[in-house]
Design a protein around this motif. Sequence first.
Motif, PDB file in Angstrom:
ATOM      1  N   LEU A   1     -21.654 -88.936 -85.848  1.00  4.15           N
ATOM      2  CA  LEU A   1     -22.545 -89.299 -86.881  1.00  4.15           C
ATOM      3  C   LEU A   1     -22.040 -88.953 -87.978  1.00  4.15           C
ATOM      4  N   ALA A   2     -21.476 -87.593 -88.185  1.00  2.00           N
ATOM      5  CA  ALA A   2     -20.902 -87.099 -89.185  1.00  2.00           C
ATOM      6  C   ALA A   2     -19.734 -87.699 -90.054  1.00  2.00           C
ATOM      7  N   ASP A   3     -19.070 -88.424 -89.262  1.00  2.00           N
ATOM      8  CA  ASP A   3     -18.078 -89.287 -89.763  1.00  2.00           C
ATOM      9  C   ASP A   3     -18.509 -90.666 -90.341  1.00  2.00           C
ATOM     10  N   GLU A   4     -19.753 -90.941 -89.843  1.00  2.00           N
ATOM     11  CA  GLU A   4     -20.470 -92.327 -90.575  1.00  2.00           C
ATOM     12  C   GLU A   4     -21.475 -92.026 -91.628  1.00  2.00           C
ATOM     13  N   LEU A   5     -21.524 -90.767 -91.813  1.00  2.00           N
ATOM     14  CA  LEU A   5     -22.447 -90.634 -93.073  1.00  2.00           C
ATOM     15  C   LEU A   5     -21.927 -90.893 -94.492  1.00  2.00           C
ATOM     16  N   GLU A   6     -22.648 -91.716 -95.266  1.00  2.00           N
ATOM     17  CA  GLU A   6     -22.063 -92.190 -96.489  1.00  2.00           C
ATOM     18  C   GLU A   6     -22.490 -90.891 -97.590  1.00  2.00           C
ATOM     19  N   GLY A   7     -21.608 -90.656 -98.588  1.00  2.00           N
ATOM     20  CA  GLY A   7     -21.977 -89.967 -99.947  1.00  2.00           C
ATOM     21  C   GLY A   7     -21.397 -88.610 -99.393  1.00  2.00           C
ATOM     22  N   LEU A   8     -20.642 -88.350 -98.443  1.00  2.00           N
ATOM     23  CA  LEU A   8     -20.038 -86.957 -98.194  1.00  2.00           C
ATOM     24  C   LEU A   8     -18.526 -87.244 -98.359  1.00  2.00           C
ATOM     25  N   THR A   9     -17.777 -86.271 -98.801  1.00  2.00           N
ATOM     26  CA  THR A   9     -16.348 -86.153 -98.885  1.00  2.00           C
ATOM     27  C   THR A   9     -15.899 -85.986 -97.412  1.00  2.00           C
ATOM     28  N   ASP A  10     -14.626 -86.260 -97.323  1.00  2.00           N
ATOM     29  CA  ASP A  10     -13.851 -86.240 -96.004  1.00  2.00           C
ATOM     30  C   ASP A  10     -13.976 -84.568 -95.724  1.00  2.00           C
ATOM     31  N   ASP A  11     -13.750 -83.644 -96.787  1.00  2.00           N
ATOM     32  CA  ASP A  11     -13.930 -82.256 -96.400  1.00  2.00           C
ATOM     33  C   ASP A  11     -15.399 -81.558 -96.131  1.00  2.00           C
ATOM     34  N   GLU A  12     -16.370 -82.412 -96.450  1.00  2.00           N
ATOM     35  CA  GLU A  12     -17.739 -82.130 -96.425  1.00  2.00           C
ATOM     36  C   GLU A  12     -18.042 -82.469 -94.707  1.00  2.00           C
ATOM     37  N   LYS A  13     -17.369 -83.753 -94.528  1.00  2.00           N
ATOM     38  CA  LYS A  13     -17.616 -84.313 -92.888  1.00  2.00           C
ATOM     39  C   LYS A  13     -16.835 -83.220 -92.095  1.00  2.00           C
ATOM     40  N   ALA A  14     -15.757 -82.644 -92.517  1.00  2.00           N
ATOM     41  CA  ALA A  14     -15.054 -81.964 -91.716  1.00  2.00           C
ATOM     42  C   ALA A  14     -15.914 -80.630 -91.489  1.00  2.00           C
ATOM     43  N   GLN A  15     -16.419 -79.859 -92.511  1.00  2.00           N
ATOM     44  CA  GLN A  15     -17.106 -78.842 -92.588  1.00  2.00           C
ATOM     45  C   GLN A  15     -18.565 -78.987 -91.689  1.00  2.00           C
ATOM     46  N   LEU A  16     -19.149 -80.061 -91.553  1.00  2.30           N
ATOM     47  CA  LEU A  16     -20.038 -80.304 -90.905  1.00  2.30           C
ATOM     48  C   LEU A  16     -19.807 -80.387 -89.386  1.00  2.30           C
ATOM     49  N   LYS A  17     -18.739 -81.014 -89.184  1.00  2.00           N
ATOM     50  CA  LYS A  17     -18.399 -81.153 -87.730  1.00  2.00           C
ATOM     51  C   LYS A  17     -17.774 -79.810 -87.190  1.00  2.00           C
ATOM     52  N   ASN A  18     -17.199 -78.972 -87.973  1.00  2.00           N
ATOM     53  CA  ASN A  18     -16.679 -77.569 -87.856  1.00  2.00           C
ATOM     54  C   ASN A  18     -18.066 -76.615 -87.488  1.00  2.00           C
ATOM     55  N   SER A  19     -19.095 -76.949 -88.047  1.00  2.00           N
ATOM     56  CA  SER A  19     -20.456 -76.069 -87.965  1.00  2.00           C
ATOM     57  C   SER A  19     -21.145 -76.246 -86.655  1.00  2.00           C
TER      58      SER A  19
END
Length: 162
Positions: free
Chosen positions: A92-110
């Motif tokens: 789902l994190a990969d599909e979220l719009e409005g987030l940078t690739d770095d933010e998506k990676a941080q979200l997944k890593n959390s």
Amino acid sequence: MSNSYYDMAQICRNGHVITSMAQSSPQSKQKFFSKCGEETVTACDSRGAPIRGYYHVPGVIAPLDYQKPAYCYNCGSPYSWTVKGIEAASELADELEGLTDDEKAQLKNSLPDLVNNSARRTVAEIKFKKIMKKAGSQAIAAMKEILFNVVNETVKKSLFGG
């Protein structure tokens, strides 16, 4: 309290608790969960230890407030529902719009730190809330639906309110 013991739980591979008393009330068991069709298990896939269920204390009447475990008490391996929850939230994190690739990676890593209640949990909660705020209410609702099945009560309250 030497007569106290853990019953064995039966949980479907998606994380739905069938019974927290599969040993003492075997009539409650199901081979597959009728609401999602997934196979049910009573033991860890890695080492075969029984999934801990309700904690019986002779002479004490307590509410059945069973919380399914995310990890095996015997070997530390994540149960299938834990793995599925982290994978779904990561997808789902990969599909979220409005987030940078770095933010998506941080979200997944959390995500693993939110689930395993590590020393980094507080940091993970702050990162998660900050990034999800940017993602918007629809994204928060979708993450809540996924993560409610795998995080403990403290993390649920912190991330999604009381």
